[in-house]
Design a protein around this motif. Sequence first.
Motif, PDB file in Angstrom:
ATOM      1  N   GLY A 271      -4.893   5.245   2.356  1.00 39.53           N
ATOM      2  CA  GLY A 271      -4.551   5.206   1.060  1.00 39.53           C
ATOM      3  C   GLY A 271      -5.681   5.945   0.087  1.00 39.53           C
TER       4      GLY A 271
ATOM      5  N   TRP B  73      -7.076   1.148   6.249  1.00 44.86           N
ATOM      6  CA  TRP B  73      -6.572   0.079   6.870  1.00 44.86           C
ATOM      7  C   TRP B  73      -6.553   0.091   8.463  1.00 44.86           C
TER       8      TRP B  73
ATOM      9  N   GLN C  20       0.854  -1.333   0.235  1.00 44.21           N
ATOM     10  CA  GLN C  20      -0.136   0.075   0.000  1.00 44.21           C
ATOM     11  C   GLN C  20       0.878   1.341   0.071  1.00 44.21           C
TER      12      GLN C  20
END
Length: 293
Positions: A252, A261, A142
């Motif tokens: 992100g 996340w 990521q």
Amino acid sequence: MLADAFTVAEQGDILTGPVRRPVNVSRDAQGSIHDDKTAQTLGFRGGTVAGNIHMEQFVPVMRARFGADWSQRGGLSLYFLNATTDGEPVQASIGPVVEDPFGIQRADVWMQTPEGVRVSEGTAWIGGDDPQSALRQRLASQRPAEDLRMLLASSVGDAVQDVPTRLDGETCLRRLQGITEPLPEYREAAIWGERVAAPAVAIDALRAVEGPLFRAKAGFVGMFGAIEVQHLGAPIFLDHDYLVDGRLVALGSSPKTEMAWYESTLKDAADCRPVARLLMLTRLLKASSPLWA
């Protein structure tokens, strides 16, 4: 194979469950991605079936592959590719098991429509922590977000601890009315001593950190991007008191979404023994926010 009535077909080294038609149980949640009008405004065909609902179909094929111990010390790591709407047919499959040098037994899993469209894909495993799970690998790659607006006030490392959580049995049992895989332990306490929470409701206990953890600006529609659940020695039970810790592990963005996340750990409230771990990717749809108008 399972000792119950769920049919798992074997084709070569692949096990596949029956075709199911999951119900969009949240279709009446106005203003959400599950509401037809809202979803269609955002470019979807209709209100989407939540990813945690699809997780139900993997339990029989995982237990057929790994045995009943999967419910105590196994994991499922799923990335969602294409949304489905109410009643659309899908099948869950699992590939052959490969054991790594650390004793993790891992297999690829996927869900697809009868036409072959992939709905989700990932890995399932048994044998301890799996740093090579499908989502752990995605998380490792990521890239940091370049422009966050809805999640501007959030930071990687934000954390909360000891958030109390409990899955109300009667509420959860009502949600099981449309479940595709109503395993006996979801209703009968005699099997484990307490009633087990089906995956679709079990993750609600692990998601209890979201309220105090996220600092997202209001006025957006969110959806699950990926879910990983790992059992750490026992199933998650209904009507049982737990505590949960949570931490943001990455932020992100993509052309259409902002992404968060987070990881959470569920602990038994009586002795703080870890019970389960969740890795979740939540997507905030840019098209739903005035900050991206």
